[in-house]
Structure formats: structure tokens, C-alpha cells
Design a protein around this motif. Structure first.
Motif, PDB file in Angstrom:
ATOM      1  N   THR A 266      29.513 133.065  80.658  1.00  0.00           N
ATOM      2  CA  THR A 266      29.571 131.835  79.872  1.00  0.00           C
ATOM      3  C   THR A 266      28.265 131.603  79.131  1.00  0.00           C
ATOM      4  O   THR A 266      27.217 132.092  79.547  1.00  0.00           O
ATOM      5  CB  THR A 266      29.944 130.638  80.793  1.00  0.00           C
ATOM      6  OG1 THR A 266      29.909 129.439  80.042  1.00  0.00           O
ATOM      7  CG2 THR A 266      29.013 130.510  81.981  1.00  0.00           C
ATOM      8  N   SER A 286      27.838 124.700  82.275  1.00  0.00           N
ATOM      9  CA  SER A 286      28.371 125.923  81.686  1.00  0.00           C
ATOM     10  C   SER A 286      29.367 126.595  82.645  1.00  0.00           C
ATOM     11  O   SER A 286      30.420 127.063  82.233  1.00  0.00           O
ATOM     12  CB  SER A 286      27.207 126.864  81.382  1.00  0.00           C
ATOM     13  OG  SER A 286      27.512 127.716  80.325  1.00  0.00           O
ATOM     14  N   THR A 290      33.438 127.103  81.930  1.00  0.00           N
ATOM     15  CA  THR A 290      34.185 128.368  81.953  1.00  0.00           C
ATOM     16  C   THR A 290      35.270 128.329  83.023  1.00  0.00           C
ATOM     17  O   THR A 290      36.350 128.868  82.838  1.00  0.00           O
ATOM     18  CB  THR A 290      33.245 129.581  82.099  1.00  0.00           C
ATOM     19  OG1 THR A 290      33.998 130.746  81.792  1.00  0.00           O
ATOM     20  CG2 THR A 290      32.672 129.735  83.481  1.00  0.00           C
ATOM     21  N   THR A 313      37.002 136.916  79.885  1.00  0.00           N
ATOM     22  CA  THR A 313      36.304 136.075  78.907  1.00  0.00           C
ATOM     23  C   THR A 313      35.866 136.889  77.689  1.00  0.00           C
ATOM     24  O   THR A 313      35.349 137.997  77.844  1.00  0.00           O
ATOM     25  CB  THR A 313      35.056 135.464  79.564  1.00  0.00           C
ATOM     26  OG1 THR A 313      35.468 134.791  80.741  1.00  0.00           O
ATOM     27  CG2 THR A 313      34.357 134.494  78.640  1.00  0.00           C
ATOM     28  N   HIS A 315      33.632 136.404  74.041  1.00  0.00           N
ATOM     29  CA  HIS A 315      32.802 135.539  73.198  1.00  0.00           C
ATOM     30  C   HIS A 315      32.860 136.058  71.761  1.00  0.00           C
ATOM     31  O   HIS A 315      32.624 137.240  71.523  1.00  0.00           O
ATOM     32  CB  HIS A 315      31.344 135.562  73.667  1.00  0.00           C
ATOM     33  CG  HIS A 315      31.159 135.104  75.076  1.00  0.00           C
ATOM     34  ND1 HIS A 315      31.489 133.845  75.495  1.00  0.00           N
ATOM     35  CD2 HIS A 315      30.687 135.746  76.169  1.00  0.00           C
ATOM     36  CE1 HIS A 315      31.221 133.719  76.785  1.00  0.00           C
ATOM     37  NE2 HIS A 315      30.747 134.869  77.224  1.00  0.00           N
ATOM     38  N   THR A 326      34.327 130.765  72.590  1.00  0.00           N
ATOM     39  CA  THR A 326      34.759 131.564  73.738  1.00  0.00           C
ATOM     40  C   THR A 326      36.259 131.409  73.987  1.00  0.00           C
ATOM     41  O   THR A 326      36.782 130.291  73.937  1.00  0.00           O
ATOM     42  CB  THR A 326      33.976 131.116  74.989  1.00  0.00           C
ATOM     43  OG1 THR A 326      32.588 131.287  74.714  1.00  0.00           O
ATOM     44  CG2 THR A 326      34.365 131.932  76.208  1.00  0.00           C
TER      45      THR A 326
END
Lengths: 583, 461
Positions: A266, A286, A290, A313, A315, A326
Motif C-alpha cells: 500500500t 494506509s 488497503t 494489489t 498500483h 490502487t
């Protein structure tokens, strides 16, 4: 206390480019006495996107107001909605955009005591943003057991967030001197408690110069991107609560539960003057951000069908965007799945990005490792052409400079076309058209033998390849089609100005050119179609030195070349890759 | 020459043994010196009686050993296993002592016998889960053998190799009884565990035990990747405890608080196929804490202390689960006597908790494990039986870990499996209850039949 309003130049550029849209949420970051607007989303009249999108923005970049075009009628309604959601300031911002013909005007006001007051604002350039802000990338791994149902998943995620937010985690930053810095709830170990975040940046930066033996190029050069500091997240395994609460070890045998792997990855946007002591809370937020995104993804999967898959995840930092965004994608759902296509289409619309290229495909995932490697990214940036009245048309997007002697591999004297091909491949990687890795010389040779273009003794040889082989490999490795342009001699290239302009405008891909004994990469052209003067932006793969931008630029390894650069007596073949029509 | 330091009060203890028995054998407990002398912190006599579980000590004195060949290897090995479970990490069984009337060092047969006992101890300790009982990496398998000779009121100490390919023979050891007590620093931590592992699916109870014990290895793996803070700060691995303590001169230096943080690179256990997550058929979910206290001398390094803590936590988990399963399976088999059977029925619903008690040497504490219905008296009894340590009830520190409150009704009321206990246990209790019910129904039935037959008899007449 009214903060000074700053607006990213990139936000203004993006607003200018918007067509037909009328309003949206503004996302900004508060630091010292400033509020800087970093991004926005677009709102359609029936849906409010900003609430859902908040967690997709990097931590610290929060909803802070609204923008609307003059002709937009439902802005007032949105303003009320947005007001209730703005947490970071008591005085949300309203940007009024006035766009008449070519005229573009921006008026800022803030909402104070139920009234709008006009305020001044300052525009901050992209470079300045890269200088003043950096990103913390928090990495970790947690496993969570839950029943395969909404209630259980919600409960488990909630209790995990509670656990993490209540001080059960510390953060570790690796430093150049091997003494890590730790951030505990209200304590920094290994750094002055009064320090600013800029010092952390310094501590991690030194490492780069030490490691590769290269000079601190990224410090001295004008930054072209954010610095990223990697932080690891460590879970406290010692229960230091009240003794009576500490239940002794127990175990339960369970049945039919999901064991969900949660790969924490994150981002948080940070200003260099922020106090380091504030970082702990930012990182906790953060983490929570996430986890909420991952939970939403799991719940969405449950809602859609029987199967759930590993959430991962990604980005993204779209070109000229100025901030990260994200997304969580379920591993079992491919990019070409209709559902994901629909999601991406929505996302393009919500962020005002055209549907003409991939932006949120998995392959667009920001390549932190490449950015942190020694490879030079877009070494042509900053070079000036000198064609009087010329029209410049350049490669669009990012690529890395591949040349002789890299990867500890000696290809001096024969590997130029291979390296040019690698540069072409890097462009397709960066632009998200493929997730395939950049092929090595041996990969390339094996492929050409496999498809019957070469004999088997070609493998591990030092034989050259030409434009057609480059095209074959682009197709084989990256699934990219190319056009081949034949040019009878170096002099004839002078007549190709318009065609090349068209290529860079419509495709924007780098071109590999082979002729005689040499191969080069063309990154752009500068063409005056009334005088016929034409210059080529050349990236030369024959460079054997270390990847230092000033050497590459000053010694002309990347530079503008006139028509005399080409050999009059050689014919040339240009491999012009065509980008697929996907988003 | 290998050197050993031991508190001189243990010399008196050996003399005591010499007075009461012709021959006694026992365990030498201490910390092996990687460089420097071994530190012996306790000598624990083996109760060499067939009825070893019998608490009546006076009866034991009658059942006396006279010669080395009479010693039963299995009893000493069993004693070693029971003892190692009570010894905190960092300490180990370094060898054996024998108190005899005459000198044994020249008696080859006796030495050979001692060697087989040491080998049996080794194999017993190695086959009972991860206890980190082996010191072979430091002593190459050479164990200490201390012979206290009653007739001379003197002692000789040598090492005996446990390597079967080597002869029993023996290198001298410089064993010193010292009057000055050794200084140890206490490192305390609570290791909180909230982890779920996939478990191979089985319906067989013995396999379940095997798989459950197998997860300890995974816990150990994750723990090995953790980092530890000492009094709230990271420490250099090579720093000695002596130097570390000096840095904290203002604080209570005898007790150091250790905090454990798991590394982000912990081994993943979740599995997926082509990205797809399917519910695991069987899982084991650990909750709660393991309180760990280890003792280090000033010469130890922080890295060594970390090793002690790691070993202590894992040894403690292994011990708890083993005791739990021992009780659980004994219960399934019907148990030995009625009272114990009844105890265990309640006991085996969750693993026992750890309590600590002083061993009367320096600040060192050893530990015991108490099931829910057991209390400090059990520990007083155990410490006497296994370690020969006489305790007051008040000396048993049972405050470190809270007992898991477990009742049947709590279990059935709650579908939140984190509350303690588990589905499996709840069913088990129900089964036991139904067993009782059958007996009750049976008895009632018999009584009714008896009455009926008496009435019938009466009517017939």
C-alpha cells in the motif's frame, strides 16, 4: 486556519483536456499550512463515485472539495454531498472551471460558514511535486481465516483492522548504513524524534549511490518521478496487555474455512517537511485502507459467484496523472474477462482517461523494481531539437534504455539490434500491453531457432539480427504486430518525415532501424514540412558505459541527429511496432 | 579441558543422597558453555521406583538401588523427558550423576551402562517432538558424568560419548563446586499466537495428534524469522548480556522485557490453485499466549538469548500439546483409576497453562503445566517428584497465564470459535456425557429389573 491552496499543474492539464464532463470530487493532501490538489474524479449525476474511490487513492490524498464546469447544473447538489464526506478540512474547496472556446479559467473558492469565499491559489509544477513529495510503500503479509460467507469475512477483517490499529504493529525502514529505522506507536528508533521525513528519504537514498557505485544521479537530476521508500510492516507477537487478559495457549480444530493470503502492498503520499513522528499513524491508515479495499474485493467476489480467488494489489500511475491509483484484482479473473473490462471502462470514465490504451490492466502495474534499478528511463527527456519551425513528434510513454554490456553480458560488436528490441519490449511492458518479461539475447536466439528462422547453431552465437527478426520476436514474445518500412538508402530517409510523424502520433512506439552493420532506435522526429528539414531522435544501443544520464545525453548516445547520421550507401529497414487496440 | 561450575550446595545434596541410598542416579541440568565453562544449575535425582507415580515418598526409599547394572534405563529416560518439560529454554540436561559407595570410573561395565542410559535419554528426548533437548552441536555428544563417591566423600567428573561408534571412554572434566552463586539475568516475553494453519484431514485421532504436533515446526519456522526487541529496542546480535545490562543501568537490570515482532516475510501457509481459494477441509487455529522466561549469564550474547527464547517457546508449546494429548488419549483408553479418569475428562478440553516456580538457585525459575482443574498443589507435588525441589504453595507463580475459561454451555451458546475451546471438544464432551448417561440408564434399568424381579418373586410366592 485557512490553508494555502495549491493545485498540481497536472490537475489543471487534465481538467483542460476534459470533454463533456461537468463535475467531480477533488482529492488533495494537507501539509504544513497548505492544501495541494493532486487529483480528481468525475461524477455522473446518478452515482457518487468519490466515496467508493477514496480508498483507491494513496493514503493522505483525501477528498477535499468539488470542481464543476460552468455549464454544470447539478454541482450544488454534489457540493452538499461532498461536504458531508470531507474530513481533512473544515473548508472544502470549490473549483469553478470556465471553458469558452480556447479560453480556460479556473476560479477557486472555499466553503466557510455556509458561504463560498473566493481564494487565491498557486500552481505547482510536476517537477516541484516530485521534489517535495515522495511515496511510502508499505509491504507485509498476513493470513486471515474466515468462513466463506459475507458475515464472517466482514468480522475477520474488522477485527484485523482493530488489532493493527491498536498498536500491534511496527514499521521498519531499511537504511543504507544497515541500521534500520523503526516506527512504533509514539516512538522512532534510530532517528531523531524531531526529524522530518526528508531525513528518511536521505537515509534510504545514500544506499543507491553506495550500491551501484554510481553517482547520486536521481538526487542531482531534475526528478521525473516520485521517490519511493519501502517500508516493511512487522506484527507484534508479544501481548503486553493486562496480565489477566492473557489467556494461555489454546487451539481449535476447525473445518471448512478459507485461509486468505493478504499481501499488504500500500502507498502513502508524503511531504518531505512532515514530521517523521507522524508517519506511524499515516502508515496505520494506509494499512486500514488497503485492508478495506481487499475486503471489498473479497465481498464483491462472493456476491458475484461461488468462487473466490486470491486478491492482489496493483498500483497504477497513468501518464501525466501525478498520483498513484490502487486497484485490487482477483487472481482468477483475467484482464480480458468481461467483468474486469467493464470495471476498467468505468474507471477510465471516472478518472477522465480515454479508452484508447491500457491504463489499469495488470501489466500497467507500476514497475517499482525497474524504477529503482540502474536502467535509465526515458533518457531523451530534456533534449532540445533545433529544427526551425519543425513539428516534433515523439515516443509516447515510458521505456528503458538497453545497450551493450548491460546485465553483465558482453555483446559489444553484435548485440545492438537485440538491445534495440529490448527497448521496444520495455515500452510495451511499461504501457501495459503485456506482462511478458523482456527477453534476453539467448531467449531471442532460441525463439528464432524455434520458429525456423535460424539454424540451431545460432543459439549462443554472436550473430546479428535485423529488423524482420525484431518484428518476429515482438510478435513472439509480446504478441505485437509491426510494420516494416523499406528505405533504399540513408538519403531516402529524408523523404519519410511525414510517415514517421504519423507513426509517432498514431502509435507512439519506438522504432527499431537496421541498416548496414548498425541498428538504432528512433524515438521521435522533428520535421519542417515546408523546408523539408528532418531530424531524428536516436537512442544508440552501442553505448558501453555506465547508465548515467548526463553522459548519455552529453555524449550523444541519446540525441537529435540530422539526415547525415545515416549511411548513404546502405538500405534500411524500419521495424515500426503497432500497438494493439485494447484498454 | 571441559570445565563445569556448580553451586556448592549441590555438593551437600550429593552427600545427602549418599547417606540415604547406596546408589543414586540423577540428571545434571544446566547451560552449556559455547566458549567457557558449563554452568550447572540443578541436580535432579531419579526416583528409581517401579511405582514412580506414587506420591508416597517414604515407600520409595525401601526400593533401593545397589549396583549400576540395576538401574533401569527407561526410568531414567522417562525422568529426563519429564524434567526437560519443566526446564526453561537455554537450560538442558548435560549428563548424569551417580552417587555410589565406590568409585565407578575404572569399572568399564558401569561406564558402558551409563553410556547406554545416556543414549536412551537422547533417543527418548529426540522422539518426543521439538524440545530442543539436544546439546550435541556444542558437546559433540559428549555428556557429563559426575561420580560422587560416598566412601571418599569426593567426586570425579568425566565426559562419556553418546556416539555408538565410539568407546564409552572418557575425558576428564574440571568440575568445580563454587560457593558464590552464579548471576543470571531474566528475559521475559509473552509470545502471542493467533495463527491458523491448514491441517491434513483425517478422522483418526492418532493422526490428528501427529498433524497437530507437526504444526509446531511451522510455528518454530515463523518464530525463527521474527525479530526481538530488548527493553523496547533492537539489539546487536553479538552484544553480550553484560554490555547490554550496562546500557540499562538505571532500570531493573535483573529482568529484561523482550518483545517479539514477526517478520513481514513470514512463510505463507494459505494455498490456492490457479488463484482460486477453496475452504480448507481441516484447520488448526491457535490462540493465546506462551509466557517465556529464560536465563542468561553475562557472557551470553543477545543472539544466544534469542535462541533460548525461541527454544523455550517451542519447548513449551510442544510440552503443552503432548501433555494435552497424553491426557486426552489416556482418557479415551479408559484411564487408570477412577479419580484420575474424572480429572482428565475435564482436563483434556484444552492444553494446560504454564506456571513458574523458583529452583532455589539464583533467580532461576523452572516451570510446570496445570490443567484447568489442577492447582498449585499439583506443581508442589511435581517439582518434588521430578526435580526434588521442595516448594511452598505461595512460591508457585501461576499469574503469568490466565486459564482458559471453558464450560460446555459457553461453547454451545457461542458460535464464535475464538471464545476458547472448540467444536471438536464440545462434541467430545457430549459423547462423554452420553457415555455417563448410558451407565446411569443401565444402573437404573438393573435396579428396576431387580425390584421387579423381587416383586415378582414376592407375588409368585
Amino acid at each position: 486556519m485557512t490553508p494555502n491552496l495549491q493545485i498540481s499543474q497536472l490537475v489543471i492539464n487534465r481538467l483542460k483536456n476534459l470533454k463533456n464532463e461537468c463535475s467531480g470530487g477533488l482529492f488533495g493532501l494537507m501539509y504544513s499550512k497548505n492544501l495541494i490538489i493532486m487529483g480528481f474524479d468525475l461524477e455522473s449525476s446518478d452515482k457518487l463515485n468519490f466515496k467508493k474511490m477514496q480508498d483507491n487513492f494513496p493514503t493522505e490524498i483525501d477528498l477535499c472539495g468539488l470542481f464543476k464546469f460552468d455549464e454544470c447544473s447539478d454541482a450544488e447538489a454534489h457540493m452538499q454531498e461532498i461536504l458531508s464526506c470531507v474530513d481533512i478540512t473544515d473548508n472544502p474547496i470549490l473549483l469553478k472551471v470556465n471553458r469558452e472556446r480556447d479560453n480556460f479559467e479556473l476560479q477557486a473558492s472555499q466553503y466557510r460558514n455556509g458561504k463560498l469565499e473566493t481564494i487565491e491559489y498557486e500552481i505547482v509544477s510536476e517537477t516541484e511535486i516530485y521534489k517535495q513529495f515522495f511515496y511510502a510503500r508499505l509491504i507485509g503479509y498476513i493470513e486471515l481465516a474466515a468462513d466463506k460467507c459475507e458475515k464472517s469475512i466482514k468480522n475477520e477483517f474488522l477485527s484485523l483492522r482493530k488489532r493493527l490499529a491498536s498498536g500491534n504493529v511496527i514499521f521498519k525502514i531499511k537504511c543504507a548504513n544497515n541500521n534500520p529505522i523503526f516506527f512504533d506507536t509514539n516512538n522512532i528508533i534510530g532517528l531523531d524524534q524531531e526529524a522530518n521525513l526528508s531525513e528518511i528519504l536521505e537515509f534510504t537514498r545514500v544506499k543507491k549511490t553506495d550500491e551501484g557505485g554510481k553517482k547520486s544521479k536521481k538526487v542531482e537530476q531534475t526528478p521525473s518521478d516520485f521517490s519511493v521508500v519501502n517500508i516493511t510492516c512487522l506484527l507484534k507477537k508479544s501481548d503486553e496487555n493486562d496480565k489477566n487478559q492473557r489467556k494461555s495457549l489454546n487451539f481449535i480444530l476447525e473445518k471448512n474455512r478459507l485461509l486468505i493470503p493478504i499481501k499488504i502492498d500500500t502507498l502513502a503520499a508524503l511531504h518531505i517537511n512532515t514530521k517523521a513522528i507522524a508517519l506511524y499513524d499515516i502508515l496505520i491508515e494506509s494499512l486500514c485502507r488497503t485492508l478495506r479495499l481487499i475486503e471489498d474485493n473479497m465481498l464483491e467476489q462472493l456476491e458475484r459467484g461461488k468462487e473466490v480467488s486470491v486478491p492482489s494489489t496493483y498500483h497504477f500511475k497513468p501518464d501525466n496523472f501525478g498520483h498513484f491509483y490502487t486497484c485490487i484484482y482477483a487472481d482468477a479473473i483475467s484482464d480480458d474477462n468481461d467483468y474486469l473490462k467493464l470495471k476498467r471502462r468505468e474507471l477510465h470514465q471516472q478518472l477522465g482517461i480515454q479508452l484508447n490504451k491500457p491504463v489499469f490492466r495488470r501489466a500497467n502495474n507500476y514497475q517499482f523494481d525497474v524504477v529503482n534499478s540502474s536502467l535509465l528511463i526515458n533518457p531523451h527527456v530534456g533534449l532540445k531539437s533545433t529544427v526551425d519551425g519543425g513539428k516534433q513528434s515523439l515516443v509516447q510513454g515510458r521505456y528503458t534504455y538497453h545497450h551493450y554490456m548491460q546485465d553483465n553480458f558482453n555483446d559489444d560488436g553484435w548485440g545492438c539490434a537485440y538491445r534495440s528490441l529490448q527497448t521496444l519490449c520495455s515500452w510495451f511492458r511499461f504501457q501495459g500491453y503485456t506482462e511478458a518479461k523482456i527477453p534476453s539475447h539467448e531467449d531471442i536466439q532460441r525463439y528464432l531457432v524455434k520458429v525456423g528462422d535460424k539454424q540451431s547453431n545460432f543459439i549462443n552465437s554472436r550473430q546479428w539480427i535485423g529488423s524482420t527478426e525484431v518484428a518476429m520476436c515482438l510478435n513472439g514474445f509480446m504478441n505485437i504486430e509491426s510494420k516494416i518500412m523499406h528505405v533504399g538508402s540513408g538519403t531516402d530517409l529524408a523523404s519519410k518525415g511525414s510517415e514517421l510523424i504519423y507513426h509517432f502520433e498514431s502509435q507512439g512506439t519506438p522504432i527499431m532501424i537496421g541498416g548496414g552493420v548498425l541498428a538504432h532506435t528512433i524515438l521521435g522526429v522533428d520535421f519542417n514540412n515546408s523546408t523539408g528539414e528532418l531530424k531524428f531522435l536516436i537512442l544508440d544501443p552501442h553505448f558501453t558505459g555506465a547508465d548515467e544520464l548526463n553522459v548519455v545525453q552529453n555524449k550523444g548516445w541519446c540525441g537529435w541527429k540530422g539526415i547525415n547520421f545515416w549511411d548513404k550507401n546502405s538500405y534500411y529497414n524500419l521495424c515500426m511496432p503497432q500497438k494493439p487496440v485494447i484498454f | 579441558m571441559r570445565g563445569v561450575l556448580c553451586d556448592s550446595k549441590y555438593e551437600e545434596l550429593l552427600a545427602q543422597f549418599a547417606k540415604t541410598s547406596k546408589l543414586s542416579i540423577g540428571l545434571i541440568i544446566g547451560q552449556i558453555g559455547k566458549s567457557g565453562k558449563d554452568l550447572v544449575v540443578h541436580l535432579a535425582k531419579t526416583q528409581h521406583s517401579e511405582q514412580k507415580a506414587e506420591p508416597d515418598e517414604e515407600q520409595m526409599t525401601g526400593d533401593e538401588l545397589t549396583k549400576v547394572s540395576d538401574i533401569k534405563n527407561s526410568i531414567v529416560a522417562e525422568h529426563a523427558l519429564n524434567a526437560i518439560r519443566m526446564i526453561v529454554g537455554g537450560f538442558n540436561i548435560l549428563g548424569l550423576f551417580v552417587v555410589s559407595e565406590n568409585i565407578l570410573m575404572s569399572d568399564n561395565g558401569a561406564l558402558q551402562k551409563i553410556k547406554t542410559i545416556l543414549m536412551d535419554i537422547k533417543s527418548t528426548l529426540n522422539s518426543n517432538g521439538i524440545l530442543y533437548a539436544s546439546t550435541d552441536q556444542f558437546d559433540n555428544g559428549d555428556k557429563i558424568f559426575l561420580n560422587y563417591v560416598a566412601s571418599h566423600k569426593n567426586f570425579i567428573c568425566k565426559t562419556i560419548s553418546t556416539d555408538p561408534s565410539k568407546a564409552a571412554n572418557v575425558s576428564p572434566v574440571d568440575w568445580k563446586f563454587v560457593s558464590k552463586s552464579m548471576e543470571f539475568f531474566e528475559f521475559e516475553t509473552t509470545y502471542e499466537i493467533a495463527t491458523t494453519f491448514p491441517l491434513k484431514h483425517t478422522t483418526n485421532q492418532f493422526d490428528t495428534e501427529k498433524y497437530v504436533m507437526g504444526t509446531i515446526d511451522k510455528i518454530a519456522g515463523n518464530l525463527a524469522k521474527s525479530i526481538m526487541f530488548f527493553n523496547g529496542e533492537p539489539c546487536e546480535a553479538e552484544l553480550t548480556v553484560e554490555k547490554f545490562v550496562k546500557n540499562f543501568a538505571n532500570e531493573d537490570s535483573s529482568k529484561i522485557k523482550v518483545t517479539i515482532y514477526s517478520d513481514a516475510a513470514a512463510t505463507p501457509f494459505a494455498t490456492s490453485e490457479n488463484g482460486i481459494l477453496t475452504p480448507q477441509e481441516s484447520l488448526i487455529s491457535y490462540t493465546g499466549i506462551i509466557t517465556s522466561r529464560v536465563y542468561a549469564a553475562s557472557r551470553n550474547t543477545i543472539a544466544e538469548v534469542e535462541g533460548f527464547i525461541h527454544n523455550d517457546i517451542i519447548r513449551s508449546i510442544t510440552t503443552r500439546l503432548q501433555i494435552y494429548y497424553d491426557a486426552f488419549l489416556a482418557n479415551d483408553d479408559g484411564g487408570n483409576d477412577d479419580e484420575e479418569e474424572k480429572d482428565r475428562e475435564v482436563n483434556s478440553t484444552c492444553p494446560p497453562r504454564r506456571v513458574f516456580f523458583p529452583i532455589g538457585n539464583s533467580s532461576i525459575t523452572f516451570c510446570d503445566y496445570l490443567f484447568q482443574n489442577e492447582n498449585e498443589e499439583t506443581t508442589v507435588k511435581q517439582s518434588m517428584e521430578i526435580l526434588g525441589i521442595e516448594l511452598d504453595l505461595q512460591e508457585v507463580d501461576s499469574s503469568a497465564e490466565a486459564a482458559i475459561q471453558y464450560t460446555v454451555s459457553e461453547k454451545t451458546d457461542s458460535d464464535n470459535s475464538n471464545a476458547g475451546g472448540g467444536v471438536e471438544e464440545a462434541t467430545k464432551l457430549a459423547v462423554k456425557d452420553s457415555g455417563k448417561m448410558i451407565i446411569i440408564f443401565g444402573i437404573v434399568g438393573i435396579v428396576v429389573a431387580l425390584i421387579a424381579s423381587v416383586i415378582l418373586q414376592f407375588l409368585m410366592n
